[in-house]
Design an enzyme around this catalytic site. Structure first.
Site, PDB file in Angstrom:
ATOM      1  N   HIS A  99       0.814  -0.780  -0.188  1.00 14.28           N
ATOM      2  CA  HIS A  99      -0.525  -0.120  -0.118  1.00 14.28           C
ATOM      3  C   HIS A  99       0.843   0.658  -0.187  1.00 14.28           C
ATOM      4  O   HIS A  99       2.292   1.262   0.972  1.00 14.28           O
ATOM      5  CB  HIS A  99      -0.928   0.451   1.339  1.00 14.28           C
ATOM      6  CG  HIS A  99      -0.419   0.029   2.757  1.00 14.28           C
ATOM      7  ND1 HIS A  99      -0.207  -1.424   2.970  1.00 14.28           N
ATOM      8  CD2 HIS A  99      -0.245   0.626   3.670  1.00 14.28           C
ATOM      9  CE1 HIS A  99       0.732  -1.181   4.280  1.00 14.28           C
ATOM     10  NE2 HIS A  99       0.763   0.030   4.568  1.00 14.28           N
ATOM     11  N   HIS A 101       0.702   5.244   0.623  1.00 14.06           N
ATOM     12  CA  HIS A 101      -0.391   6.467   1.860  1.00 14.06           C
ATOM     13  C   HIS A 101       0.247   8.172   1.220  1.00 14.06           C
ATOM     14  O   HIS A 101       1.040   7.722   0.802  1.00 14.06           O
ATOM     15  CB  HIS A 101       0.905   6.303   3.477  1.00 14.06           C
ATOM     16  CG  HIS A 101       0.760   5.491   3.913  1.00 14.06           C
ATOM     17  ND1 HIS A 101       0.360   5.738   5.212  1.00 14.06           N
ATOM     18  CD2 HIS A 101       1.498   4.457   3.980  1.00 14.06           C
ATOM     19  CE1 HIS A 101       0.392   4.098   5.880  1.00 14.06           C
ATOM     20  NE2 HIS A 101       1.223   3.907   5.288  1.00 14.06           N
TER      21      HIS A 101
HETATM   22  P1  5GP Z   1       1.633   0.514   7.477  1.00 10.44           P
HETATM   23  O1  5GP Z   1       1.804   1.040   8.710  1.00 10.44           O
HETATM   24  O2  5GP Z   1       1.400  -1.551   7.030  1.00 10.44           O
HETATM   25  O3  5GP Z   1       2.255   0.916   6.339  1.00 10.44           O
HETATM   26  O4  5GP Z   1       0.214   1.379   7.590  1.00 10.44           O
HETATM   27  C1  5GP Z   1      -0.813   0.273   7.538  1.00 10.44           C
HETATM   28  C2  5GP Z   1      -1.862   1.953   7.468  1.00 10.44           C
HETATM   29  O5  5GP Z   1      -3.132   0.690   7.342  1.00 10.44           O
HETATM   30  C3  5GP Z   1      -2.338   2.082   8.709  1.00 10.44           C
HETATM   31  O6  5GP Z   1      -1.825   3.548   8.825  1.00 10.44           O
HETATM   32  C4  5GP Z   1      -3.495   1.856   9.549  1.00 10.44           C
HETATM   33  O7  5GP Z   1      -3.872   3.306  10.510  1.00 10.44           O
HETATM   34  C5  5GP Z   1      -4.113   1.493   8.213  1.00 10.44           C
HETATM   35  N1  5GP Z   1      -5.624   0.207   8.129  1.00 10.44           N
HETATM   36  C6  5GP Z   1      -5.271  -0.823   9.534  1.00 10.44           C
HETATM   37  N2  5GP Z   1      -6.281  -1.347   9.789  1.00 10.44           N
HETATM   38  C7  5GP Z   1      -6.741  -0.969   8.706  1.00 10.44           C
HETATM   39  C8  5GP Z   1      -8.506  -0.909   8.483  1.00 10.44           C
HETATM   40  O8  5GP Z   1      -8.854  -2.149   9.197  1.00 10.44           O
HETATM   41  N3  5GP Z   1      -9.049   0.002   7.182  1.00 10.44           N
HETATM   42  C9  5GP Z   1      -8.120   0.940   7.082  1.00 10.44           C
HETATM   43  N4  5GP Z   1      -9.210   2.149   6.504  1.00 10.44           N
HETATM   44  N5  5GP Z   1      -7.152   1.171   7.865  1.00 10.44           N
HETATM   45  C10 5GP Z   1      -6.274   0.113   8.745  1.00 10.44           C
END
Ligand code: 5GP
Ligand code: ZN
Length: 136
Positions: A99, A101
């Site tokens: 993903h 951001h």
């Molecule tokens: P990472 O740290 O893996 O780059 O970011 C994962 C992101 O996914 C985090 O910013 C977190 O808030 C978001 N996230 C985690 N679980 C969910 C979810 O169930 N729904 C949504 N919309 N975002 C999520």
């Protein structure tokens, strides 16, 4: 992937606030936003991170990132935007479905960015370039 939160969002098994989708990508609001409008852009197929995600899918994701960036800038009056992808735990990846951001930034919103640890020592830059380029 059975236990992947983002795959469940794609399948509609858990809710998300979707902002855009096309054949290969989906964009939806991050559940815990840095600022209002913080959006995640994901591939519709499950890939763990940048290493696994095929080049054409990364390109599709970046096209969506660009679309969303313009829309966030205009729609939310953002002063700036961070585009970031965390890959592997050491880099802060928590959800192991690729993903990107897209984070709207507002002047003086209090969120910083990483700072350089220290300047290069003599010869380190040449060494770093050599180590990277020999793997390209
Ligand atoms: P990472 O740290 O893996 O780059 O970011 C994962 C992101 O996914 C985090 O910013 C977190 O808030 C978001 N996230 C985690 N679980 C969910 C979810 O169930 N729904 C949504 N919309 N975002 C999520
Ligand atoms: Zn997944």
């Amino acid at each position: 992937m059975d236990n992947c939160i983002f795959c469940k969002i794609i399948k509609g098994e858990i809710p998300a606030h979707k902002v855009y989708e096309d054949k290969t990508t989906l964009a939806f609001l991050d559940i815990s936003p840095v600022n209002i409008g913080h959006t995640l852009v994901i591939p519709k197929e499950h890939y763990i991170n940048i290493y696994e995600t095929p080049e054409n899918i990364m390109m599709d994701m970046m096209k969506t990132v660009k679309k969303i960036s313009h829309a966030i800038k205009k729609g939310l009056d953002a002063d700036g935007i961070n585009v970031a992808m965390n890959n592997e735990g050491a880099a802060g990846q928590v959800v192991f479905h690729s993903h990107i951001h897209v984070i709207p930034r507002i002047k003086n919103d209090g969120f910083g960015l990483w700072h350089g640890k220290r300047p290069y020592k003599k010869g380190e830059e040449e060494m770093a370039v050599k180590k990277i380029t020999q793997k390209l």
